[in-house]
Enzyme design. Structure first.
Site, short mmCIF file in Angstrom:
data_model
loop_
_atom_site.label_atom_id
_atom_site.label_comp_id
_atom_site.label_asym_id
_atom_site.label_seq_id
_atom_site.Cartn_x
_atom_site.Cartn_y
_atom_site.Cartn_z
N HIS A 90 0.84 -1.19 0.00
CA HIS A 90 0.00 0.00 0.00
C HIS A 90 0.87 1.25 0.00
CE1 HIS A 90 -3.85 -2.00 1.83
NE2 HIS A 90 -3.34 -2.68 0.82
N GLU A 125 0.90 3.82 1.92
CA GLU A 125 1.41 4.17 3.25
C GLU A 125 2.63 3.33 3.61
OE1 GLU A 125 -3.19 4.27 3.70
OE2 GLU A 125 -1.70 3.25 2.46
N CYS A 180 -6.06 1.73 5.98
CA CYS A 180 -6.73 0.48 6.36
C CYS A 180 -6.17 0.00 7.71
CB CYS A 180 -6.50 -0.58 5.29
SG CYS A 180 -4.81 -1.19 5.20
N CYS A 211 -2.33 -0.72 7.53
CA CYS A 211 -1.52 0.50 7.49
C CYS A 211 -1.61 1.26 8.81
CB CYS A 211 -1.94 1.37 6.33
SG CYS A 211 -1.55 0.62 4.73
#
Length: 139
Positions: free
Chosen positions: A46, A48, A76, A79
């Protein structure tokens, strides 16, 4: 946040879910990133996670209390866990994620010292995500 949106557009153009992020420290961008889950064949890639790793390497530190993460979508659960452990100072996100965002999980929070601001450039972030998934459904 505009720079995070530019990263989200890059993700869109690479057929990745259009989420972009930048990590800022001492008023300068340390790292830019976007989702790379398709390219890397890695569900953990992701935006992040990309900038947290890059930021830790750039600063030579695993804790980031003096940094701000700008990301186009609410983090999410995965993360948010990484953000918690990084002790990041501030998280600013665009669109809220009602289904998978960390705030939809009862009792889940970031580090107690982390400041959070949601909804910055939410409309632009949401429109890019909606366009991406609409085009996916057409295929």
């Amino acid at each position: 946040m505009r720079e995070a949106l530019k990263e989200a557009v890059k993700a869109f153009e690479e057929d990745e879910v259009p989420v972009g992020a930048v990590l800022v420290g001492d008023t300068k961008i340390l790292v830019r990133g976007h989702n790379l889950t398709e390219r890397l064949i890695d569900v953990t890639a992701h935006a992040e996670m990309q900038v947290l790793t890059g930021g830790s390497h750039a600063l030579g530190a695993k804790y980031l209390p003096d940094c701000t993460l700008y990301v186009t979508l609410e983090p999410c659960v995965m993360c948010s866990g990484a953000l918690f452990w990084s002790q990041i100072g501030r998280v600013v996100f665009g669109a809220y994620d009602q289904k998978r965002g960390y705030q939809s999980w009862r009792g889940l929070t970031l580090h107690p010292r982390t400041e959070v601001l949601g909804g910055l450039f939410a409309e632009e972030s949401t429109q890019l995500l909606q366009r991406f998934f609409q085009e996916k459904r057409k295929k």
